[in-house]
Each structure stands twice: as structure tokens, then as C-alpha cells.
Scaffold this active site. Sequence first.
Site, mmCIF file in Angstrom:
data_model
loop_
_atom_site.group_PDB
_atom_site.id
_atom_site.type_symbol
_atom_site.label_atom_id
_atom_site.label_comp_id
_atom_site.label_asym_id
_atom_site.label_seq_id
_atom_site.Cartn_x
_atom_site.Cartn_y
_atom_site.Cartn_z
ATOM 1 C CD GLU A 59 -3.127 -0.551 0.196
ATOM 2 O OE1 GLU A 59 -3.375 0.664 0.052
ATOM 3 O OE2 GLU A 59 -3.702 -1.445 -0.440
ATOM 4 C CG ASP A 71 -7.492 6.653 -7.162
ATOM 5 O OD1 ASP A 71 -8.373 7.402 -6.687
ATOM 6 O OD2 ASP A 71 -6.775 5.935 -6.463
ATOM 7 C CB THR A 88 -6.138 7.009 -1.141
ATOM 8 O OG1 THR A 88 -7.003 6.829 -2.260
ATOM 9 C CG2 THR A 88 -5.650 5.660 -0.646
#
Length: 281
Positions: free
Chosen positions: A55, A71, A76
Site C-alpha cells: 500500500e 483515481d 486515499t
Amino acid sequence: MRSISPGVVSAWSRGLMLGVLVALVSASASMATPAANVLTPAQRHVADELVSIFENSSPTIRYDYIEDLHDGCGLTAGRAGFCSATGDMLETVEAYAQRRPDNGLVAYLPVLRRRAASGSASTDGLGRRFVAAWRAASRDMAFRAAQDDVVDELYFEPAAERAAAIGLRTPLAVAIFYDTAIEHGTAQDADGLPALVARTRRRARGLPAAPHITERRWLMTFLAVRRADLLAPHNRARRVDWPDSVGRVDALAHLLRAGHADLEPPLAVDPWGDNVFTLTR
């Protein structure tokens, strides 16, 4: 290599995850194998380090990470790539609010609820102040505990239950399913963990509980199926970034071929071909 966004998943895969947990667990309750459901603290630590490498390109858990990867997932953030568009970021902040009702992220709950409800990638209302508040909160052990709890509830526990249900027994098998749940989600869509298991079952002509199928062979087939899905996901939005994340599957396959079924360090992991991470005790 975090710029390639290997750990993001779509709203399609991660939305409404809690609604499918019962379906995942109920089928497995009578078949659960304790060895597959529970890792030792040391094994779980290695599994978490692997996910963190995939990640955030670091074996150190990045509770403070937050970024707009552009994205389709909004912001995120955190140890598992929680996303503002998919609901798990909302659940994390809500869990933190239960521990610290006056924390600096509470003010953003209305925005997070709207984004999660609509699956919107908009970051309006989640600008620099929210980013700063997330990073500040990451120093609070209560916020770290909230992230840990959401990871367990949405990803680790469903993955371990699914592994047990189909007859997988080794710690590496659980780690593989755990990482898959983080990236693909556990929802009933064509890219989710249940769909990957179903396709592997067809290709392997059975499940690892069958006497004619070894766990190693089944897992290699599963990783091949997962790799193919990353290269050509059914969710077209993921075709922009998921192909770049096949290195995490290749790294897991390397551990499997090298016989690291017990997740016993030292382990060498090089998912992106430019940096070897060595996990030690």
C-alpha cells in the site's frame, strides 16, 4: 512506488461491505479451521507489514498517509488506503469519534457521509485542513486503534473466515486473502474476493479442502486469477491503475514458491522490482 497507487480499490468493490459480511461468514461457520482464522501476533505483524509495503512502500504502518491519487476514489488515506468515495474512510472517522467525540475530524463527518452515500470522488470540503487534521490525528493512539478496528472488521476477519471456509490452513494463505480483501474488497462484484475464489475453484476444479488439490497449487492458481483480474478488471475505472499493482501478487507468489507458508522471518519482498524490503523479527 506509492505514486502508482497499488492499494486503491473502487467504490464498486468496497461500497456497502458490511452488508455482505454476514453472507461471507455464515457459509464458513461450520467449516472454520482455527489455524486459518487466527494468526499468532508475530504472523499477523508480518501480514500487516506486507500489506503496508504494497500500500505505502514501507513495512512501517502508515496511519498518517493521506493523498488524492486522482483515481476516482477521492482521498486515499491511512494504513489500508481508506477512501472518501467508498465508505471505509467514513467508518474510520466514525469509529474515532466514538473514542474521541471532540477530535479534529468530527467536523468533516457530514461531508464524508455525502461522499460515501454517492460514491463521489469529489474532495470539495476535504481540503488542506482535513489533510492536516488526519495527519495530526494519526499521532493519537485512539485514532490508530480506530484504523486497526476497521481493518479487522472489513478486511482481515472476512478474509480469514473465507480462507477457513474453503480449507486453506497456512498463515501465508490467510495473508494472501487479507491482501486481496484490502485491494479488491469482499463485496459480491466481479472483481471482489468471492468472485476471484469462484473463478479459481473452476480453474482448479475444486477447493483446497479436496484431497486431490494441494494448498500450494490452489493458491498459485488463485494468484494467477487475481493477477489477470488486475490486468483487466471488470470495473473499467480500475483499468487505469490496477495493472500497475501486479507486483504485489508477484511478491506473494514468490513467497509461496519459496516455501514461506508460515510467514517466518526473514522474508525478502520486492514488489516493484526496484527495492527489496527485508522483514525481520
